[in-house]
Design an enzyme around this catalytic site. Structure first.
Site, PDB file in Angstrom:
ATOM      1  N   LYS A  72      96.357  37.806  47.055  1.00 43.81           N
ATOM      2  CA  LYS A  72      96.955  37.757  48.253  1.00 43.81           C
ATOM      3  C   LYS A  72      97.565  36.291  48.882  1.00 43.81           C
ATOM      4  O   LYS A  72      98.614  36.065  49.324  1.00 43.81           O
ATOM      5  CB  LYS A  72      96.175  38.257  49.332  1.00 43.81           C
ATOM      6  CG  LYS A  72      95.871  39.714  49.608  1.00 43.81           C
ATOM      7  CD  LYS A  72      95.291  40.333  50.771  1.00 43.81           C
ATOM      8  CE  LYS A  72      95.004  41.591  50.968  1.00 43.81           C
ATOM      9  NZ  LYS A  72      94.568  42.132  51.992  1.00 43.81           N
ATOM     10  N   ALA A 132      86.189  35.832  60.826  1.00 46.26           N
ATOM     11  CA  ALA A 132      87.300  34.627  60.488  1.00 46.26           C
ATOM     12  C   ALA A 132      87.924  34.933  58.899  1.00 46.26           C
ATOM     13  O   ALA A 132      88.338  33.805  58.516  1.00 46.26           O
ATOM     14  CB  ALA A 132      86.711  33.319  60.740  1.00 46.26           C
ATOM     15  N   GLY A 134      89.919  37.200  55.849  1.00 47.54           N
ATOM     16  CA  GLY A 134      91.486  37.520  55.775  1.00 47.54           C
ATOM     17  C   GLY A 134      92.018  38.751  56.565  1.00 47.54           C
ATOM     18  O   GLY A 134      92.824  38.530  57.408  1.00 47.54           O
TER      19      GLY A 134
HETATM   20  P1  NDP Z   1      86.300  38.288  53.904  1.00 44.91           P
HETATM   21  O1  NDP Z   1      85.480  38.268  52.985  1.00 44.91           O
HETATM   22  O2  NDP Z   1      87.596  37.560  53.987  1.00 44.91           O
HETATM   23  O3  NDP Z   1      85.831  38.067  55.586  1.00 44.91           O
HETATM   24  C1  NDP Z   1      84.506  38.545  55.882  1.00 44.91           C
HETATM   25  C2  NDP Z   1      84.101  38.174  57.278  1.00 44.91           C
HETATM   26  O4  NDP Z   1      83.132  39.017  57.467  1.00 44.91           O
HETATM   27  C3  NDP Z   1      83.912  36.797  57.441  1.00 44.91           C
HETATM   28  O5  NDP Z   1      84.398  36.262  58.625  1.00 44.91           O
HETATM   29  C4  NDP Z   1      82.207  36.735  57.230  1.00 44.91           C
HETATM   30  O6  NDP Z   1      81.887  35.516  57.940  1.00 44.91           O
HETATM   31  C5  NDP Z   1      82.017  37.789  57.851  1.00 44.91           C
HETATM   32  N1  NDP Z   1      80.596  38.468  57.783  1.00 44.91           N
HETATM   33  C6  NDP Z   1      80.243  39.156  56.512  1.00 44.91           C
HETATM   34  N2  NDP Z   1      78.993  39.580  56.391  1.00 44.91           N
HETATM   35  C7  NDP Z   1      78.464  38.904  57.864  1.00 44.91           C
HETATM   36  C8  NDP Z   1      77.436  39.049  58.489  1.00 44.91           C
HETATM   37  N3  NDP Z   1      76.266  39.574  58.120  1.00 44.91           N
HETATM   38  N4  NDP Z   1      77.238  38.436  59.741  1.00 44.91           N
HETATM   39  C9  NDP Z   1      78.346  37.897  60.299  1.00 44.91           C
HETATM   40  N5  NDP Z   1      79.392  37.879  59.483  1.00 44.91           N
HETATM   41  C10 NDP Z   1      79.479  38.319  58.714  1.00 44.91           C
HETATM   42  O7  NDP Z   1      87.042  39.898  54.088  1.00 44.91           O
HETATM   43  P2  NDP Z   1      88.302  40.392  54.778  1.00 44.91           P
HETATM   44  O8  NDP Z   1      88.543  39.801  55.970  1.00 44.91           O
HETATM   45  O9  NDP Z   1      89.167  40.587  53.561  1.00 44.91           O
HETATM   46  O10 NDP Z   1      87.760  41.956  55.013  1.00 44.91           O
HETATM   47  C11 NDP Z   1      86.785  42.328  56.115  1.00 44.91           C
HETATM   48  C12 NDP Z   1      86.560  44.084  56.164  1.00 44.91           C
HETATM   49  O11 NDP Z   1      87.791  44.322  56.624  1.00 44.91           O
HETATM   50  C13 NDP Z   1      86.282  44.369  54.973  1.00 44.91           C
HETATM   51  O12 NDP Z   1      85.270  45.421  54.934  1.00 44.91           O
HETATM   52  C14 NDP Z   1      87.833  45.247  54.488  1.00 44.91           C
HETATM   53  O13 NDP Z   1      87.345  46.427  53.936  1.00 44.91           O
HETATM   54  C15 NDP Z   1      88.156  45.626  55.883  1.00 44.91           C
HETATM   55  N6  NDP Z   1      89.720  45.814  56.038  1.00 44.91           N
HETATM   56  C16 NDP Z   1      90.172  46.814  56.576  1.00 44.91           C
HETATM   57  C17 NDP Z   1      91.299  46.999  56.622  1.00 44.91           C
HETATM   58  C18 NDP Z   1      92.128  48.213  57.227  1.00 44.91           C
HETATM   59  O14 NDP Z   1      93.166  48.565  57.148  1.00 44.91           O
HETATM   60  N7  NDP Z   1      90.999  48.954  58.163  1.00 44.91           N
HETATM   61  C19 NDP Z   1      92.446  46.090  56.023  1.00 44.91           C
HETATM   62  C20 NDP Z   1      91.810  44.942  55.500  1.00 44.91           C
HETATM   63  C21 NDP Z   1      90.493  44.800  55.384  1.00 44.91           C
HETATM   64  P3  NDP Z   1      81.488  34.193  57.097  1.00 44.91           P
HETATM   65  O15 NDP Z   1      82.788  33.397  57.038  1.00 44.91           O
HETATM   66  O16 NDP Z   1      80.538  33.556  58.102  1.00 44.91           O
HETATM   67  O17 NDP Z   1      81.352  34.380  55.511  1.00 44.91           O
END
Ligand code: NDP
Length: 283
Positions: A72, A132, A134
């Site tokens: 991406k 925070a 993607g």
């Molecule tokens: P990233 O890995 O880029 O980001 C994950 C985020 O979740 C980070 O902010 C991370 O925090 C946080 N996080 C993960 N585990 C925990 C926890 N246990 N406690 C607190 N914070 C947590 O993933 P994406 O943003 O790409 O995707 C996130 C979700 O969105 C995925 O499950 C994906 O399937 C879904 N998604 C859905 C879409 C849709 O069309 N419905 C489209 C795109 C994504 P930290 O920064 O501290 O690690």
């Protein structure tokens, strides 16, 4: 399915891996519903081969494509232009063909905003975004462009949270503050929309997002990006508190409807995509 010999156009999804792609299922159903002899291919491409793969798309006359992890961010260097949102987000999930050029777009955030509009207009509203990464980045930038009044980013790691807050304040120009997530987050009074944009809940309907659900009130909209399973614990708790809820299927459906329009110029009834997605996920 019988394979037609008269394929008119091809679009593709590149990632690693790309197996089991729900968007492919929705697109193939949508092409059939629109009477288009188009194909949506899923292609596994290594990062070091991405440039060659895009040159191949151009040479073979592909109409466009989707890009998933890990491409991406890096895909931008092989494109001839970027939409305003893709430039701000620093991420491309969709490309469209303009003559011999490919232009990068990001339909994830637009998909969310379109889904949200079914229940409320984002303009002038106060948002809390949990996460925070993607998805949070795409959603918050697009909400800013849609006229959100203010935002709070709640994130576990300071660094990622800070980078997003700076982007929103400095470039998108939406007043945003950061809250580093430690214990249960108490939602501030006056919040209009709470969005879980973390990966908590993916594949686990009982996973708990650390939010004090007692602070959710009936005037709030609570949305979740998680689409599998779609009925997350957060949404169940929010519904019990009388909130309006929005599942992650809407975002996924609408990003596909928007990409379909970008490639084909056809306005498709989102119900076609939603039905296909529910069939694919067996929900
Ligand atoms: P990233 O890995 O880029 O980001 C994950 C985020 O979740 C980070 O902010 C991370 O925090 C946080 N996080 C993960 N585990 C925990 C926890 N246990 N406690 C607190 N914070 C947590 O993933 P994406 O943003 O790409 O995707 C996130 C979700 O969105 C995925 O499950 C994906 O399937 C879904 N998604 C859905 C879409 C849709 O069309 N419905 C489209 C795109 C994504 P930290 O920064 O501290 O690690």
């Amino acid at each position: 399915m019988a394979v037609s010999s008269s394929i008119q156009k091809i679009v593709c999804c590149m990632g690693k891996p790309v197996a089991g792609n729900p968007t492919q299922y929705m697109m193939e159903k949508a092409f059939a519903a629109a009477g288009l002899e188009w194909r949506y291919l899923t292609l596994e491409v290594e990062s070091e081969d991405l440039g060659d793969a895009i040159r191949g798309m151009r040479a073979m006359g592909f109409q466009g494509g989707n890009f998933t992890i890990p491409h991406k961010v890096h895909v931008a260097q092989y494109l001839q232009g970027l939409s305003k949102a893709a430039k701000l987000m620093g991420a491309v999930n969709c490309i469209r063909r303009e003559g011999d050029s490919f232009i990068g777009e990001n339909t994830d955030g637009q998909g969310f905003v379109q889904s949200l509009r079914e229940v409320t207009d984002p303009e002038g509203k106060k948002f809390v975004i949990l996460g925070a990464g993607g998805a949070a980045r795409a959603i918050s930038v697009e909400l800013g462009l849609a006229g959100a009044a203010e935002m709070t980013i709640v994130n576990r790691s300071l660094q990622r949270g800070q980078a997003l807050v700076e982007l929103l304040n400095d470039d998108v120009k939406v007043p945003t503050k950061l809250l580093v997530w430690e214990d249960d987050y108490a939602v501030e009074e006056g919040t209009d929309v709470v969005v879980n944009a973390t990966s908590i809940g993916l594949g686990d309907a009982d996973a708990r997002v650390p939010v004090d659900v007692e602070t959710l009130t009936a005037e709030m909209v609570v949305a979740d990006v998680i689409f599998n399973p779609p009925l997350t614990r957060l949404l169940r708790d929010a519904a019990e508190r009388g909130c309006t809820t929005l599942d992650g299927l809407g975002m996924l459906v609408n990003q596909a409807v928007i990409a379909f329009k970008i490639w084909t110029d056809v306005d498709l009834d989102p119900a076609v995509m939603r039905e296909a997605l529910e069939e694919y996920l067996e929900v």
